[in-house]
Design a protein around this motif. Sequence first.
Motif, PDB file in Angstrom:
ATOM      1  N   ASP A  98       0.821  -1.215   0.000  1.00 48.93           N
ATOM      2  CA  ASP A  98       0.000   0.000   0.000  1.00 48.93           C
ATOM      3  C   ASP A  98       0.853   1.263   0.000  1.00 48.93           C
ATOM      4  O   ASP A  98       0.501   2.262  -0.616  1.00 48.93           O
ATOM      5  CB  ASP A  98      -0.923   0.025   1.219  1.00 48.93           C
ATOM      6  CG  ASP A  98      -1.885  -1.143   1.237  1.00 48.93           C
ATOM      7  OD1 ASP A  98      -2.295  -1.576   0.145  1.00 48.93           O
ATOM      8  OD2 ASP A  98      -2.207  -1.627   2.343  1.00 48.93           O
ATOM      9  N   LYS A  99       1.963   1.230   0.727  1.00 51.71           N
ATOM     10  CA  LYS A  99       2.790   2.428   0.875  1.00 51.71           C
ATOM     11  C   LYS A  99       4.272   2.027   0.876  1.00 51.71           C
ATOM     12  O   LYS A  99       4.870   1.811   1.933  1.00 51.71           O
ATOM     13  CB  LYS A  99       2.441   3.176   2.167  1.00 51.71           C
ATOM     14  CG  LYS A  99       2.932   4.621   2.168  1.00 51.71           C
ATOM     15  CD  LYS A  99       2.441   5.375   3.383  1.00 51.71           C
ATOM     16  CE  LYS A  99       2.759   6.863   3.296  1.00 51.71           C
ATOM     17  NZ  LYS A  99       4.138   7.175   2.939  1.00 51.71           N
ATOM     18  N   PHE A 159      10.339  11.398   5.851  1.00 50.93           N
ATOM     19  CA  PHE A 159      10.285  12.216   7.063  1.00 50.93           C
ATOM     20  C   PHE A 159      11.461  13.191   7.092  1.00 50.93           C
ATOM     21  O   PHE A 159      12.444  13.034   6.354  1.00 50.93           O
ATOM     22  CB  PHE A 159      10.280  11.337   8.320  1.00 50.93           C
ATOM     23  CG  PHE A 159      11.527  10.523   8.536  1.00 50.93           C
ATOM     24  CD1 PHE A 159      12.527  10.954   9.397  1.00 50.93           C
ATOM     25  CD2 PHE A 159      11.693   9.312   7.885  1.00 50.93           C
ATOM     26  CE1 PHE A 159      13.667  10.205   9.605  1.00 50.93           C
ATOM     27  CE2 PHE A 159      12.832   8.540   8.085  1.00 50.93           C
ATOM     28  CZ  PHE A 159      13.828   8.989   8.948  1.00 50.93           C
ATOM     29  N   SER A 160      11.329  14.195   7.958  1.00 49.65           N
ATOM     30  CA  SER A 160      12.360  15.209   8.140  1.00 49.65           C
ATOM     31  C   SER A 160      13.327  14.781   9.233  1.00 49.65           C
ATOM     32  O   SER A 160      12.943  14.123  10.204  1.00 49.65           O
ATOM     33  CB  SER A 160      11.705  16.540   8.521  1.00 49.65           C
ATOM     34  OG  SER A 160      12.658  17.452   9.033  1.00 49.65           O
ATOM     35  N   SER A 161      14.594  15.149   9.072  1.00 46.52           N
ATOM     36  CA  SER A 161      15.572  14.872  10.124  1.00 46.52           C
ATOM     37  C   SER A 161      15.215  15.666  11.381  1.00 46.52           C
ATOM     38  O   SER A 161      14.519  16.681  11.318  1.00 46.52           O
ATOM     39  CB  SER A 161      16.982  15.246   9.661  1.00 46.52           C
ATOM     40  OG  SER A 161      17.100  16.664   9.545  1.00 46.52           O
ATOM     41  N   ASP A 162      15.693  15.191  12.518  1.00 46.34           N
ATOM     42  CA  ASP A 162      15.409  15.865  13.789  1.00 46.34           C
ATOM     43  C   ASP A 162      16.594  15.661  14.722  1.00 46.34           C
ATOM     44  O   ASP A 162      16.989  14.522  14.987  1.00 46.34           O
ATOM     45  CB  ASP A 162      14.140  15.288  14.421  1.00 46.34           C
ATOM     46  CG  ASP A 162      13.756  16.009  15.707  1.00 46.34           C
ATOM     47  OD1 ASP A 162      14.298  17.100  15.963  1.00 46.34           O
ATOM     48  OD2 ASP A 162      12.925  15.480  16.463  1.00 46.34           O
ATOM     49  N   ILE A 213      12.704   6.407   2.405  1.00 46.60           N
ATOM     50  CA  ILE A 213      13.086   5.003   2.339  1.00 46.60           C
ATOM     51  C   ILE A 213      12.112   4.289   1.418  1.00 46.60           C
ATOM     52  O   ILE A 213      10.894   4.400   1.586  1.00 46.60           O
ATOM     53  CB  ILE A 213      13.095   4.348   3.740  1.00 46.60           C
ATOM     54  CG1 ILE A 213      14.299   4.833   4.552  1.00 46.60           C
ATOM     55  CG2 ILE A 213      13.146   2.837   3.639  1.00 46.60           C
ATOM     56  CD1 ILE A 213      14.212   6.222   5.077  1.00 46.60           C
ATOM     57  N   GLU A 214      12.661   3.573   0.439  1.00 42.57           N
ATOM     58  CA  GLU A 214      11.839   2.740  -0.437  1.00 42.57           C
ATOM     59  C   GLU A 214      12.071   1.278  -0.057  1.00 42.57           C
ATOM     60  O   GLU A 214      13.209   0.794  -0.067  1.00 42.57           O
ATOM     61  CB  GLU A 214      12.186   2.952  -1.908  1.00 42.57           C
ATOM     62  CG  GLU A 214      11.317   2.090  -2.830  1.00 42.57           C
ATOM     63  CD  GLU A 214      11.641   2.257  -4.303  1.00 42.57           C
ATOM     64  OE1 GLU A 214      11.028   1.543  -5.127  1.00 42.57           O
ATOM     65  OE2 GLU A 214      12.501   3.104  -4.631  1.00 42.57           O
ATOM     66  N   PHE A 215      10.981   0.585   0.275  1.00 43.35           N
ATOM     67  CA  PHE A 215      11.073  -0.804   0.721  1.00 43.35           C
ATOM     68  C   PHE A 215      10.895  -1.760  -0.453  1.00 43.35           C
ATOM     69  O   PHE A 215      10.073  -1.525  -1.349  1.00 43.35           O
ATOM     70  CB  PHE A 215      10.016  -1.078   1.795  1.00 43.35           C
ATOM     71  CG  PHE A 215      10.240  -0.290   3.058  1.00 43.35           C
ATOM     72  CD1 PHE A 215      11.067  -0.770   4.058  1.00 43.35           C
ATOM     73  CD2 PHE A 215       9.639   0.950   3.229  1.00 43.35           C
ATOM     74  CE1 PHE A 215      11.286  -0.031   5.208  1.00 43.35           C
ATOM     75  CE2 PHE A 215       9.850   1.696   4.377  1.00 43.35           C
ATOM     76  CZ  PHE A 215      10.687   1.203   5.370  1.00 43.35           C
ATOM     77  N   LEU A 246       6.794  13.643   9.981  1.00 41.13           N
ATOM     78  CA  LEU A 246       6.426  12.936   8.756  1.00 41.13           C
ATOM     79  C   LEU A 246       6.143  13.919   7.625  1.00 41.13           C
ATOM     80  O   LEU A 246       5.589  14.997   7.836  1.00 41.13           O
ATOM     81  CB  LEU A 246       5.198  12.060   9.005  1.00 41.13           C
ATOM     82  CG  LEU A 246       5.345  10.951  10.065  1.00 41.13           C
ATOM     83  CD1 LEU A 246       4.036  10.189  10.199  1.00 41.13           C
ATOM     84  CD2 LEU A 246       6.492  10.018   9.715  1.00 41.13           C
ATOM     85  N   LEU A 247       6.526  13.531   6.422  1.00 45.24           N
ATOM     86  CA  LEU A 247       6.294  14.346   5.229  1.00 45.24           C
ATOM     87  C   LEU A 247       5.527  13.530   4.192  1.00 45.24           C
ATOM     88  O   LEU A 247       5.535  12.295   4.217  1.00 45.24           O
ATOM     89  CB  LEU A 247       7.635  14.789   4.615  1.00 45.24           C
ATOM     90  CG  LEU A 247       8.544  15.663   5.487  1.00 45.24           C
ATOM     91  CD1 LEU A 247       9.893  15.854   4.787  1.00 45.24           C
ATOM     92  CD2 LEU A 247       7.906  17.010   5.775  1.00 45.24           C
ATOM     93  N   ARG A 248       4.871  14.222   3.293  1.00 45.32           N
ATOM     94  CA  ARG A 248       4.262  13.543   2.148  1.00 45.32           C
ATOM     95  C   ARG A 248       5.385  13.049   1.233  1.00 45.32           C
ATOM     96  O   ARG A 248       6.459  13.662   1.182  1.00 45.32           O
ATOM     97  CB  ARG A 248       3.343  14.484   1.384  1.00 45.32           C
ATOM     98  CG  ARG A 248       2.174  15.038   2.190  1.00 45.32           C
ATOM     99  CD  ARG A 248       1.353  15.978   1.332  1.00 45.32           C
ATOM    100  NE  ARG A 248       2.195  17.016   0.711  1.00 45.32           N
ATOM    101  CZ  ARG A 248       1.834  17.772  -0.314  1.00 45.32           C
ATOM    102  NH1 ARG A 248       0.635  17.603  -0.860  1.00 45.32           N
ATOM    103  NH2 ARG A 248       2.641  18.680  -0.804  1.00 45.32           N
ATOM    104  N   ASP A 249       5.148  11.980   0.524  1.00 51.28           N
ATOM    105  CA  ASP A 249       6.192  11.434  -0.348  1.00 51.28           C
ATOM    106  C   ASP A 249       6.650  12.456  -1.376  1.00 51.28           C
ATOM    107  O   ASP A 249       7.843  12.542  -1.700  1.00 51.28           O
ATOM    108  CB  ASP A 249       5.686  10.166  -1.047  1.00 51.28           C
ATOM    109  CG  ASP A 249       5.443   9.023  -0.071  1.00 51.28           C
ATOM    110  OD1 ASP A 249       6.053   9.047   1.025  1.00 51.28           O
ATOM    111  OD2 ASP A 249       4.645   8.126  -0.388  1.00 51.28           O
ATOM    112  N   GLU A 250       5.711  13.267  -1.889  1.00 51.12           N
ATOM    113  CA  GLU A 250       6.065  14.263  -2.910  1.00 51.12           C
ATOM    114  C   GLU A 250       6.864  15.435  -2.332  1.00 51.12           C
ATOM    115  O   GLU A 250       7.506  16.193  -3.078  1.00 51.12           O
ATOM    116  CB  GLU A 250       4.820  14.789  -3.631  1.00 51.12           C
ATOM    117  CG  GLU A 250       3.728  15.295  -2.721  1.00 51.12           C
ATOM    118  CD  GLU A 250       2.696  14.226  -2.384  1.00 51.12           C
ATOM    119  OE1 GLU A 250       1.500  14.589  -2.305  1.00 51.12           O
ATOM    120  OE2 GLU A 250       3.077  13.053  -2.197  1.00 51.12           O
TER     121      GLU A 250
END
Length: 653
Positions: free
Chosen positions: A200-201, A206-209, A480-482, A499-503
Amino acid sequence: MRRANAVKLVELFLIAVVVLLVRVVSSHAESLGTIEGTIQSANGAALSGAHVAVTGKGVNRMTTADGSGHFSISGLPDGSYKVIAAHTGYTSAATTVTVKAGAKMSIKLSLAAKPVDKEKDAKKPAEKTEKPKPEAKRDSNYPSAPPPPVMVAPSPIAGGAVAPARRRVHNGPLTMEQDPSMNTEAYSRIDDNPFLRVADKPLSTFSSDVDTASYANLRRFVRDGALPPKDAVRIEEMINYFRYEYPAPAKGQPFSITTEVGPSPFNTKFQLVRIGLQAPEINDDKVPARNLVFLLDVSGSMMAANKLPLVKRAMNLLVENLRDNDRVAIAVYAGASGLALPSTSGKDKDTIRQAIANLEAGGSTNGAAGIKLAYDVAQKHFIKGGINRVILATDGDFNVGTTSEGDLTRLIEDKREHGVFLSVLGFGMGNLKDSTMEKLADRGNGNYAYIDSIEEARKVLVKEAGATLVTVAKDVKLQIEFNPANVAGYRLIGYENRLLRDEDFNDDKKDAGEIGAGHSVTALYEIVPAGVEVPGGKVDQLKYQTKAQATGGNVTELMTVKVRYKAPDGKTSKLLSQPINKDAKELAKTSNDFRWAAAVAGFGMMLREAKDRGNLSWAQVTSLAEGAKGADAEGYRRQMIELVKRAARLPKS
């Protein structure tokens, strides 16, 4: 001849007087005594930062124990003195010492961990606030900061706030009760990341922190005898509080990428993947010139000993490390904003120290006006190619002011585009606006740290000043692409509010986190191998379409890590990419850092009572951490192990 003899006689007389005075002063100094000793816990561990007060014979002196728990107070006339030792999370202890002329009296005081009885304490009626008694006059050796307040079992309530609790604030030998209704801490809600199906995904973005505030804040709660509110626990900030043995990046690169795969300690059917980014260290002599503007909250809420007094002590640590080409200014806000210290060269340390010493708390809070002033000063003295930063020190209470939060964050975002970044240092308890402070630092291309002790101030402002102030990469995003051939599902542990949108990954207009010199960023993924059922709800079979099937790709690869980043003054991002193979080690053969990061994550999941923690127990977290402590030169890992053990004994909220 007579005149010459008279002059010589006068000279001899003056010399005799000076010698006599020196002997008198020396004799007096020799007649004064010293009380020294060690403050430790009941199990013999040194209590660094313990506060020690000595009273008697008209003397009221105070000091703080060093890293080994040792203290010393000298210059005491003959007589009997009461010695009181206190430390957050422990019951105080006292003894009486008789000082003799020129003697050094050595003592050892053990403090017992404060018992927790929240039910009993909750049944007690709220006690009225006593007015503090006048404080005895301090001599020149009396420190500017009295000991921190001692909390009595605060507890989280709905919405992430903290329930009122009686608070005893030690002021030398005096104690006063503070109004429990003044506790208004606030945290943004966090919902743990769920397991997601790769079908599905397949992308996780995500952004670094590099913030560390959550760990220092929860440490304060546990030491005070209470579990932190669940929303105060951000697992990524706990993990990133610690240093890991990542390799230095290749020449010309802002960071290296390190990966490691092993079994999950939380579920025997799953795997754990560690991804680490490491920025290069920077030598002190290579740090660019600094243009720092401290924006200090001096409102009434900052009067407590662990707020403005601790801010002042923390700033004095930084002053010692200023260079001639550095500049420091101090802006303040409380009802109205003002400039307590114009931009001043680092070589004029006495002027800076005096401005710090003159700071006092009082009034309401107008943070918006103060921030505008601070940015104006930073922009006026902007150093091209240097570090230009506003450092906000506050308990986060922006409760007064005409500027809305939206206007405030837009101001901060605009200034970061002009090269002035914002860092936030949180102080104190009972009024902490954690969610506001994290948001401001995020929008200002800075970092957010919580200062609960002078030791933490030294860590943030001195030991890690490069990482705190020198940005090597901004807008750092990970994607990350699984590989569905080897991964059925996954969950990212922590980073819920990053968290960020993939785009967004390829959108250079999308803001993300910054990485400073020497910073490391660690992320953990729990992986569900192909063929194993992914936790979570079932989804009905699609009626109008079928799920796309993955084709091609390397069957040995588990995933691919991609990182986008910009130079500190850049507008266009660059891309790094690295695959991770599926080969996993046995847990015992993984690195100490792998197992330590897993233990920290486990600690966070236990505090949050995360539903995906499996059968994890406090004993397992303790065992995993103890087996991964490693050299631990600075003692930070040992400290966390003690926190885990203490948290395990605390009642649930």
